[in-house]
Design a protein around this motif. Structure first.
Motif, PDB file in Angstrom:
ATOM      1  N   ASN A  54       0.920  -1.160  -0.053  1.00  0.00           N
ATOM      2  CA  ASN A  54      -0.026   0.048   0.058  1.00  0.00           C
ATOM      3  C   ASN A  54       0.907   1.385   0.027  1.00  0.00           C
ATOM      4  O   ASN A  54       0.616   2.180   0.598  1.00  0.00           O
ATOM      5  CB  ASN A  54      -1.011   0.153   1.103  1.00  0.00           C
ATOM      6  N   GLY A  55       1.846   1.352  -0.621  1.00  0.00           N
ATOM      7  CA  GLY A  55       2.617   2.509  -0.892  1.00  0.00           C
ATOM      8  C   GLY A  55       3.690   2.669   0.324  1.00  0.00           C
ATOM      9  O   GLY A  55       4.421   3.823   0.230  1.00  0.00           O
ATOM     10  N   SER A  56       3.776   1.930   1.207  1.00  0.00           N
ATOM     11  CA  SER A  56       4.556   2.146   2.364  1.00  0.00           C
ATOM     12  C   SER A  56       5.373   0.831   2.598  1.00  0.00           C
ATOM     13  O   SER A  56       5.227  -0.254   2.251  1.00  0.00           O
ATOM     14  CB  SER A  56       4.061   2.575   3.639  1.00  0.00           C
ATOM     15  N   LEU A  57       6.824   1.215   3.250  1.00  0.00           N
ATOM     16  CA  LEU A  57       7.834   0.084   3.435  1.00  0.00           C
ATOM     17  C   LEU A  57       7.083  -0.799   4.561  1.00  0.00           C
ATOM     18  O   LEU A  57       6.770   0.136   5.504  1.00  0.00           O
ATOM     19  CB  LEU A  57       9.082   0.637   3.793  1.00  0.00           C
ATOM     20  N   PHE A  58       7.089  -1.897   4.388  1.00  0.00           N
ATOM     21  CA  PHE A  58       6.202  -2.791   5.518  1.00  0.00           C
ATOM     22  C   PHE A  58       6.965  -3.750   6.222  1.00  0.00           C
ATOM     23  O   PHE A  58       7.445  -3.469   7.511  1.00  0.00           O
ATOM     24  CB  PHE A  58       5.382  -3.781   4.485  1.00  0.00           C
ATOM     25  N   VAL A  59       7.940  -4.245   5.752  1.00  0.00           N
ATOM     26  CA  VAL A  59       9.009  -4.969   6.076  1.00  0.00           C
ATOM     27  C   VAL A  59      10.403  -5.095   5.439  1.00  0.00           C
ATOM     28  O   VAL A  59      10.436  -4.670   4.370  1.00  0.00           O
ATOM     29  CB  VAL A  59       8.718  -6.592   6.147  1.00  0.00           C
ATOM     30  N   ASP A  60      11.527  -4.979   6.061  1.00  0.00           N
ATOM     31  CA  ASP A  60      12.797  -4.891   5.508  1.00  0.00           C
ATOM     32  C   ASP A  60      13.716  -5.674   6.310  1.00  0.00           C
ATOM     33  O   ASP A  60      13.897  -5.557   7.591  1.00  0.00           O
ATOM     34  CB  ASP A  60      13.177  -3.286   5.731  1.00  0.00           C
TER      35      ASP A  60
END
Lengths: 357, 249
Positions: free
Chosen positions: B220-226
């Motif tokens: 959804n347009g955002s970094l979720f996990v990294d």
């Protein structure tokens, strides 16, 4: 095999191969040499036709300027007459008032003036679609035409620029009524401009233009400053159009408002539709066909010659250049058996169909 | 210092938010993959990184330098090049001409309007190198439009590679490549020099997990996990949102 395992020896052969291939693109083909030998031979072959040949050479140079932006950079224009006309008046005025007397110097200066206008207006055609470009370029030439009309005290207005006296070329060759010296002059200028344009087209700069035309998005993504390349070529093209305009004034000792006319720009598109774009000879061949077709039909039916020009145009566009190129390819295949190269590679490989309206 | 970094990057198209508060950190020399379901904003993000789109808010740093307002062709000169999800090639040129063009542009010869292309040995040597590396030797004289899709895909990467980027962005390089030509493409990507940092955007999970040493998941347009691939694969939230459907299939 990766690069790391390639040693210099392995690399040398293909590199020479690549280099030879790239250079061979730019080599003068027998067709081209024959073309120019014949062009200069017409000076002696058709002394009675020098007037129309002179006009043809000017039209060819003018068309070359459009091919440079249309065929190589994908910029469509209905306003090349702006540069043609501006330089035409400039050449006439400097001669009339004796500011620059030597025709060749005046010719070069006219080209520079037209190129300056090209540079200034290039920023208007950078953006937008083909339609926008058509309208913007058309608008610029219409405006210049009206400016020339308004300042009739300088330009002579509707009567044209009178009293232009062109000095003899190099102080020796006076432009005569039969166009003998004029034709030699125009043809030589055409040839010199052609050689320069040809160099440009086969240079890295010319290659980058074809990339910009093919895919501007990717061109920028590999580091090409798309905008500046277009500005540069538009400026060069304007300069060449200007030289063509100055040639007309110099060889006729006259300049009138119709140098700015829409018809002049539209004729140019016709010439390129007849001759094809993107292989340099389209404008030249197109100009020859257009001029002589016009001359021939006008002799048959003086009143209705435009009907036949229109018919030829419709047929030409409907049949399509690709199909004609295939016919040429067939002929060429047959001739190649005899070991003669009739046409240059570029006609079959690089000659894109015109993007005309 | 990370080689490529985005700070609170945001892109809105009217009322739609394509990217929101993206803080992506790519370390030097990384094989970094960016994954996420369709419509997660991956391509928008790459378009902002390369300058095709202007971010609504936030900054982009390349080697510590703010490049947010730098035009696309300048970013190439600063060391970042990309490939496109849908091939963006010069169809009328041959691979040899296309690669030669990139080489001469990079060496600053692109504005040279007098010399004939191919007269410099430094240029031709490099063309040969690239053509060999990307397995295009046998088709180098063909018009690009006539190449098989797999070869076009290789040329797509070759053009970006020839820019000699320090950061290479690969936008779904394997997309649409037929099985028979896939191996050649993957082997070529594997063989990219280690000093080139690669940011890979990909749907193909086999490729992502075999290639990447770090994975960022965009949702959804955002970094979720990294994180590292194992962490990301184990993460229950990722499984729920995204990987589950893909990996179980």
């Amino acid at each position: 095999m990766t690069v790391n395992t390639l040693n210099a020896k392995n690399l040398a052969a293909p590199a020479a191969n690549v280099s030879a291939y790239l250079k061979s693109r730019a080599r003068w083909s027998p067709f081209e040499i024959a073309f120019w030998v014949f062009a200069f031979a017409t000076i002696w072959l058709f002394p009675g036709k020098h007037l129309i040949l002179k006009d043809t050479a000017i039209l060819a140079l003018f068309a070359l300027s459009l091919d440079l932006i249309l065929g190589y950079a994908g910029i469509i224009s209905l306003g090349q007459a702006a540069f043609f006309g501006l330089a035409g008046y400039f050449a006439g005025l400097v001669a009339k008032y004796g500011i620059v007397n030597e025709p060749v110097v005046a010719l070069v200066l006219s080209g520079v003036v037209a190129a300056a206008l090209g540079f200034a207006t290039s920023f208007l055609v950078l953006r937008g679609s083909d339609l926008t470009r058509l309208m913007v370029t058309l608008g610029v030439s219409l405006m210049l035409g009206e400016v020339a009309n308004r300042y009739s005290n300088i330009t002579g207005g509707a009567d044209g620029l009178q009293g232009v006296d062109i000095e003899p070329l190099f102080g020796r060759f006076r432009f005569d009524l039969y166009g003998h010296n004029g034709y030699v002059y125009c043809l030589s200028v055409l040839f010199v401009c052609f050689v320069i344009v040809r160099r440009i087209v086969y240079s890295p700069f010319g290659l980058s233009l074809r990339a910009v035309k093919g895919n501007p998005l990717r061109a920028a993504a590999i580091g090409i400053p798309v905008k500046w390349r277009l500005v540069a070529i538009y400026t060069v093209s304007a300069g060449i159009a200007g030289i063509a305009g100055a040639l007309l004034t110099q060889t006729t000792a006259f300049c009138s408002l119709d140098v700015f006319s829409l018809e002049r720009s539209a004729d140019l598109l016709l010439v390129l539709i007849i001759g094809g774009t993107g292989y340099l000879y389209g404008g030249l061949i197109g100009a020859v066909i257009y001029k002589f077709l016009q001359d021939w039909i006008a002799n048959l039916t003086p009143q209705y010659w435009q009907f036949w020009i229109g018919l030829v145009l419709v047929v030409l566009v409907l049949i399509g250049r690709d199909r004609m190129r295939n016919w040429i390819g067939t002929v060429r295949g047959a001739v190649a058996g005899v070991g003669v190269r009739l046409l240059p590679r570029s006609i079959t490989l690089g000659g894109a169909a015109p993007d005309g309206p | 210092m990370p080689i490529l970094e985005t700070i609170r990057l945001e892109k809105r198209f009217g009322g739609i938010t394509a990217n929101h508060d993206v803080n992506l950190v790519v370390e030097k020399g990384a094989r970094h993959a960016l994954i996420g379901p369709n419509g997660a904003g991956k391509t928008t993000l790459i378009n902002m990184l390369t300058g095709v789109l202007k971010p609504t808010a936030g900054r982009i740093m390349l080697e510590g330098r703010d490049i947010t307002d730098v035009v696309p062709h300048e970013r190439v000169r600063l060391g970042m090049a990309r490939t496109f999800q849908i091939n963006q090639l010069f169809l009328d040129l041959t691979p040899l001409e296309s690669i030669g063009l990139v080489v001469s542009e990079r060496l600053g010869l692109g504005a040279d309007w007098w010399r004939v292309v191919g007269t410099r040995s430094s240029v031709t040597d490099e063309i040969v190198e690239v053509v060999e590396r990307f397995r295009l030797t046998d088709v180098m004289h063909e018009r690009t439009a006539r190449l098989p899709y797999g070869k076009q895909r290789l040329l797509e990467i070759a053009l970006a590679f020839t820019c000699r980027p320090r950061v290479l962005l690969l936008d779904e390089p394997a997309a649409g490549v037929p099985e028979a030509e896939r191996h050649e493409l993957l082997a070529t990507i594997e063989a990219l020099p280690a000093e080139v940092t690669v940011l890979l955007i990909e749907h193909d999970m086999d490729l992502v997990f075999s290639f990447a040493d770090r994975i960022s998941v965009l949702v959804n347009g955002s970094l979720f996990v990294d994180g590292a691939p194992e962490e990301v694969a184990r993460d229950p939230r990722v499984k729920a949102v995204y990987l589950g459907e893909e990996l179980d299939a």
